[in-house]
Design a protein around this motif. Structure first.
Motif, PDB file in Angstrom:
ATOM      1  N   MET A  68       4.972  -4.366  -0.759  1.00 53.74           N
ATOM      2  CA  MET A  68       3.672  -4.865  -1.189  1.00 53.74           C
ATOM      3  C   MET A  68       2.607  -3.818  -0.938  1.00 53.74           C
ATOM      4  SD  MET A  68       1.936  -8.327  -0.014  1.00 53.74           S
ATOM      5  CE  MET A  68       0.450  -8.067   0.828  1.00 53.74           C
ATOM      6  N   GLY A  69       1.640  -3.729  -1.853  1.00 57.48           N
ATOM      7  CA  GLY A  69       0.569  -2.751  -1.707  1.00 57.48           C
ATOM      8  C   GLY A  69       0.752  -1.608  -2.697  1.00 57.48           C
ATOM      9  N   GLU A  70      -0.203  -0.694  -2.716  1.00 56.45           N
ATOM     10  CA  GLU A  70      -0.176   0.427  -3.661  1.00 56.45           C
ATOM     11  C   GLU A  70       0.859   1.452  -3.213  1.00 56.45           C
ATOM     12  OE1 GLU A  70      -1.731   0.704  -6.413  1.00 56.45           O
ATOM     13  OE2 GLU A  70      -3.401  -0.696  -6.340  1.00 56.45           O
ATOM     14  N   THR A  71       1.680   1.921  -4.143  1.00 57.24           N
ATOM     15  CA  THR A  71       2.691   2.917  -3.797  1.00 57.24           C
ATOM     16  C   THR A  71       2.104   4.317  -3.711  1.00 57.24           C
ATOM     17  OG1 THR A  71       3.213   3.002  -6.128  1.00 57.24           O
ATOM     18  CG2 THR A  71       4.706   1.745  -4.744  1.00 57.24           C
ATOM     19  N   PHE A  72       0.885   4.500  -4.277  1.00 56.07           N
ATOM     20  CA  PHE A  72       0.319   5.852  -4.223  1.00 56.07           C
ATOM     21  C   PHE A  72      -0.907   5.895  -3.311  1.00 56.07           C
ATOM     22  CE2 PHE A  72      -2.682   4.317  -7.364  1.00 56.07           C
ATOM     23  CZ  PHE A  72      -1.912   3.497  -8.160  1.00 56.07           C
TER      24      PHE A  72
END
Length: 203
Positions: A68-72
């Motif tokens: 969960m969350g932004e991968t970048f």
């Protein structure tokens, strides 16, 4: 009850926490050697990042997998950031929950809302996104529901489309809301390392 056994496993994990830039970052080490990191907004206890790392069969550390969350985010290396930027026109799938729902965003999907269908496959325990123009197909599961062995309910699923982004929402069942509430209380008892120093030099 599976939700309780997952809660016990979270309680039994070795936990360390640090306060940084308005976020509480918690590291879990489980009995099987796997690790989980979560980040919560201190202001409202909202979970914004969860990632996992499993030990390989040879005992070495694997790569972090974002649940969960932004991968970048800043945690990702420059090379990976460049790769993501190069393919910025491709659909980007991320999960960002709210207090009451699991939520996924798929950016760079320019088609009108009527083209999409989002459904649940109970046997495969997954959600499937399809487009009638055959331009996009995505199958994904809800790890939180799997860990608690809760059935997926089609009536909890909805979606909307705006600004080239498909937003898929799954209403959290009572068992999940209860579990999350208990975990937030549990984490407040975890002592902060580094005295809660925001500029933790060891990072």
């Amino acid at each position: 009850m599976a939700a309780q056994s997952w809660l016990e496993s979270l309680r039994g994990a070795k936990k360390t926490a640090v306060l940084q830039e308005g976020k509480r970052k918690v590291h879990y080490l489980f009995l099987d050697g796997s690790e989980m990191v979560e980040e919560y907004e201190v202001s409202n206890d909202q979970l914004i990042v969860r990632k996992w790392r499993q030990k390989s069969q040879l005992g070495s550390q694997g790569q972090w997998q974002i649940e969960m969350g932004e991968t970048f985010s800043g945690a990702v290396g420059n090379l990976e950031q460049q790769l993501i930027q190069e393919s910025s026109s491709n659909p980007i799938f991320t999960r960002k929950d709210t207090k009451t729902s699991f939520q996924w965003r798929i950016r760079n999907l320019p088609y009108p809302k009527k083209v999409y269908s989002v459904s649940i496959e109970p046997d495969q325990r997954c959600c499937i996104v399809r487009t009638s123009n055959k331009k996009y197909y995505k199958k994904f599961n809800i790890p939180d529901m799997d860990r608690c062995r809760l059935p997926l309910d089609s009536s909890a699923l909805s979606f909307t489309h705006a600004n080239n982004t498909l937003i898929i929402t799954y209403k959290k069942p009572t068992e999940i809301l209860q579990l999350e509430q208990e975990m937030v209380q549990e984490l407040k008892t975890v002592k902060l390392t580094g005295g809660g120093d925001v500029d933790c030099k060891t990072q």
